[in-house]
Scaffold this motif. Structure first.
Motif, PDB file in Angstrom:
ATOM      1  N   THR A   1       7.040  18.280  53.045  1.00 31.23           N
ATOM      2  CA  THR A   1       7.931  18.162  51.900  1.00 31.23           C
ATOM      3  C   THR A   1       7.027  18.130  50.688  1.00 31.23           C
ATOM      4  N   LEU A   2       7.332  18.937  49.690  1.00 36.72           N
ATOM      5  CA  LEU A   2       6.449  19.047  48.530  1.00 36.72           C
ATOM      6  C   LEU A   2       7.170  18.639  47.263  1.00 36.72           C
ATOM      7  N   SER A   3       6.450  17.942  46.423  1.00 37.97           N
ATOM      8  CA  SER A   3       7.016  17.508  45.163  1.00 37.97           C
ATOM      9  C   SER A   3       6.262  18.219  44.035  1.00 37.97           C
ATOM     10  N   PHE A   4       6.993  18.929  43.192  1.00 37.25           N
ATOM     11  CA  PHE A   4       6.383  19.689  42.096  1.00 37.25           C
ATOM     12  C   PHE A   4       6.725  19.062  40.756  1.00 37.25           C
ATOM     13  N   ASP A   5       5.717  19.027  39.923  1.00 37.13           N
ATOM     14  CA  ASP A   5       5.833  18.602  38.547  1.00 37.13           C
ATOM     15  C   ASP A   5       5.558  19.864  37.731  1.00 37.13           C
ATOM     16  N   VAL A   6       6.539  20.346  36.991  1.00 37.16           N
ATOM     17  CA  VAL A   6       6.406  21.664  36.370  1.00 37.16           C
ATOM     18  C   VAL A   6       6.614  21.579  34.862  1.00 37.16           C
ATOM     19  N   GLU A   7       5.799  22.316  34.128  1.00 36.39           N
ATOM     20  CA  GLU A   7       6.016  22.479  32.693  1.00 36.39           C
ATOM     21  C   GLU A   7       6.122  23.976  32.407  1.00 36.39           C
ATOM     22  N   ILE A   8       7.254  24.390  31.883  1.00 29.91           N
ATOM     23  CA  ILE A   8       7.457  25.807  31.590  1.00 29.91           C
ATOM     24  C   ILE A   8       6.884  26.111  30.211  1.00 29.91           C
ATOM     25  N   LEU A   9       5.930  27.025  30.172  1.00 28.57           N
ATOM     26  CA  LEU A   9       5.250  27.327  28.912  1.00 28.57           C
ATOM     27  C   LEU A   9       5.949  28.459  28.179  1.00 28.57           C
TER      28      LEU A   9
ATOM     29  N   GLU B   1      -2.653  20.077  44.772  1.00 28.90           N
ATOM     30  CA  GLU B   1      -3.352  20.918  43.799  1.00 28.90           C
ATOM     31  C   GLU B   1      -2.587  20.954  42.490  1.00 28.90           C
ATOM     32  N   SER B   2      -3.287  21.413  41.462  1.00 28.74           N
ATOM     33  CA  SER B   2      -2.681  21.473  40.143  1.00 28.74           C
ATOM     34  C   SER B   2      -3.260  22.651  39.387  1.00 28.74           C
ATOM     35  N   SER B   3      -2.431  23.279  38.563  1.00 32.21           N
ATOM     36  CA  SER B   3      -2.923  24.371  37.721  1.00 32.21           C
ATOM     37  C   SER B   3      -3.596  23.812  36.469  1.00 32.21           C
ATOM     38  N   ARG B   4      -3.478  22.500  36.261  1.00 35.34           N
ATOM     39  CA  ARG B   4      -3.979  21.899  35.015  1.00 35.34           C
ATOM     40  C   ARG B   4      -5.482  22.051  34.844  1.00 35.34           C
ATOM     41  N   GLN B   5      -6.208  22.052  35.977  1.00 29.24           N
ATOM     42  CA  GLN B   5      -7.668  22.184  35.881  1.00 29.24           C
ATOM     43  C   GLN B   5      -8.075  23.655  35.743  1.00 29.24           C
TER      44      GLN B   5
ATOM     45  N   TYR C   1       1.780  23.598  36.941  1.00 28.53           N
ATOM     46  CA  TYR C   1       2.404  22.819  38.015  1.00 28.53           C
ATOM     47  C   TYR C   1       1.374  21.895  38.629  1.00 28.53           C
ATOM     48  N   THR C   2       1.891  20.796  39.153  1.00 26.71           N
ATOM     49  CA  THR C   2       1.092  19.913  39.996  1.00 26.71           C
ATOM     50  C   THR C   2       1.923  19.705  41.237  1.00 26.71           C
ATOM     51  N   VAL C   3       1.340  19.929  42.396  1.00 28.93           N
ATOM     52  CA  VAL C   3       2.091  19.748  43.637  1.00 28.93           C
ATOM     53  C   VAL C   3       1.482  18.605  44.435  1.00 28.93           C
ATOM     54  N   SER C   4       2.363  17.769  44.961  1.00 32.48           N
ATOM     55  CA  SER C   4       1.881  16.663  45.772  1.00 32.48           C
ATOM     56  C   SER C   4       2.816  16.493  46.960  1.00 32.48           C
ATOM     57  N   GLU C   5       2.309  15.766  47.946  1.00 32.38           N
ATOM     58  CA  GLU C   5       3.127  15.428  49.089  1.00 32.38           C
ATOM     59  C   GLU C   5       3.600  14.007  48.821  1.00 32.38           C
ATOM     60  N   PRO C   6       4.931  13.777  48.790  1.00 32.39           N
ATOM     61  CA  PRO C   6       5.388  12.426  48.456  1.00 32.39           C
ATOM     62  C   PRO C   6       4.685  11.355  49.291  1.00 32.39           C
ATOM     63  N   GLY C   7       4.101  10.370  48.618  1.00 31.47           N
ATOM     64  CA  GLY C   7       3.396   9.293  49.298  1.00 31.47           C
ATOM     65  C   GLY C   7       1.977   9.637  49.718  1.00 31.47           C
ATOM     66  N   GLN C   8       1.550  10.891  49.499  1.00 36.23           N
ATOM     67  CA  GLN C   8       0.230  11.335  49.973  1.00 36.23           C
ATOM     68  C   GLN C   8      -0.703  11.745  48.832  1.00 36.23           C
ATOM     69  N   GLY C   9      -0.192  11.782  47.644  1.00 41.31           N
ATOM     70  CA  GLY C   9      -1.053  12.169  46.528  1.00 41.31           C
ATOM     71  C   GLY C   9      -1.078  13.665  46.290  1.00 41.31           C
TER      72      GLY C   9
END
Ligand code: ZN
Length: 159
Positions: free
Chosen positions: A128-136, A24-28, A13-21
């Motif tokens: 408000t949180l925006s999540f980008d998720v990839e289900i493995l 955190e991300s699990s990618r790293q 997952y990568t979580v961001s605040e819309p408009g704020q960047g």
């Protein structure tokens, strides 16, 4: 299999605040493994996952109420500095202290000589949180995992 109550889901997952960047991300680091249906992740993300399968990617925007709650007024407290056991403190820092309700995350607002002002709102409260998720992958939880309410093994509790 589709994600439902008591599925174990491993995901990035990568979580961001819309408009704020990005926040955190699990990618790293490592993907997260969670047991669905036991409050291990915020409600909005859990419900967005239900019915999905391994290999899917999706984006979801979650309101504060379905994430870490609204910010509440009157959550500031003055704590004797000795409770911080000599930690170097600065405004904006996140700290965890034992309270009557158990371990609790708080944000340092102001550092005095003998007292520290902290805000007990969750650092992500009101956001408000925006999540980008990839289900493995998705699997059924073991009876033991369900009774412990968390994942065992890879990415989970080792005990
Ligand atoms: Zn366990």
């Amino acid at each position: 299999m589709k994600i439902e109550e008591n599925s174990v889901v491993r995901f990035h997952y990568t979580v961001s605040e819309p408009g704020q960047g990005q926040i955190e991300s699990s990618r790293q680091i490592e993907p997260l493994s969670v047991l669905i249906g036991h409050g291990n992740i915020i409600a909005g993300l859990e419900s967005a996952m239900k019915g999905r399968e391994a290999g899917e990617t999706f984006e979801v925007t979650i309101s504060p109420a379905e994430a870490y709650g609204e910010r509440r007024e009157g959550m500031e407290q003055r704590v004797p500095r000795k409770h911080f056991k000599g930690a170097k403190l600065a405004p904006g820092m996140q700290v965890v202290l034992p309270t009557a309700q158990g371990q609790r995350a708080m944000t340092v607002k102001k550092v005095g000589i003998s007292v520290v002002d902290v805000d007990l709102n969750h650092p992500m409260a009101g956001k408000t949180l925006s999540f980008d998720v990839e289900i493995l992958d998705v699997r059924e939880a073991s009876p033991e995992e369900i009774s412990h309410k968390h994942v065992h093994g890879d990415g989970g509790h080792q005990h």
